[in-house]
Enzyme design. Sequence first.
Site, PDB file in Angstrom:
ATOM      1  N   CYS A  35     -53.310   0.912  53.993  1.00 14.17           N
ATOM      2  CA  CYS A  35     -54.446   1.836  53.942  1.00 14.17           C
ATOM      3  C   CYS A  35     -54.798   2.366  55.334  1.00 14.17           C
ATOM      4  O   CYS A  35     -55.344   1.642  56.158  1.00 14.17           O
ATOM      5  CB  CYS A  35     -55.629   1.110  53.309  1.00 14.17           C
ATOM      6  N   CYS A  38     -58.508   2.241  56.226  1.00 20.58           N
ATOM      7  CA  CYS A  38     -58.877   0.854  56.545  1.00 20.58           C
ATOM      8  C   CYS A  38     -58.568   0.552  58.005  1.00 20.58           C
ATOM      9  O   CYS A  38     -59.364  -0.074  58.711  1.00 20.58           O
ATOM     10  CB  CYS A  38     -58.117  -0.126  55.656  1.00 20.58           C
TER      11      CYS A  38
END
Length: 118
Positions: A35, A38
Amino acid sequence: MANDSITVIETAEQYQELINSPGKTTIIDFWADWCMPCKAIAPRFAKLAEDNTNDNLVFAKVELKMEEADHWTGPVANELKIVSIPHFVALRDGKKIESQKGAQVNLVAFVSQVQALE
């Protein structure tokens, strides 16, 4: 990308122990290795954890591994209704008290909001 101020939760037992710590509020960053958002917000979460002076506030990270159906993080993500990441969840006495999702979250405001709920 964790530092000494962040607890990396790797087991269901560790997760339960941490979120049920008496008198503690745990803020967990749910993330995944693949991600990019993230990874983008991780340094801000780390800085906030590093600057934390409240002994009752614990910062932690849980890597979601949804591809492994029997991995302990799947049931936790379902229980907390995590459908997108990054997702930040505050828990006290084993219960979710607040959450925010996305890489544009104002983490300082989120933590202040959580602390105001004490």
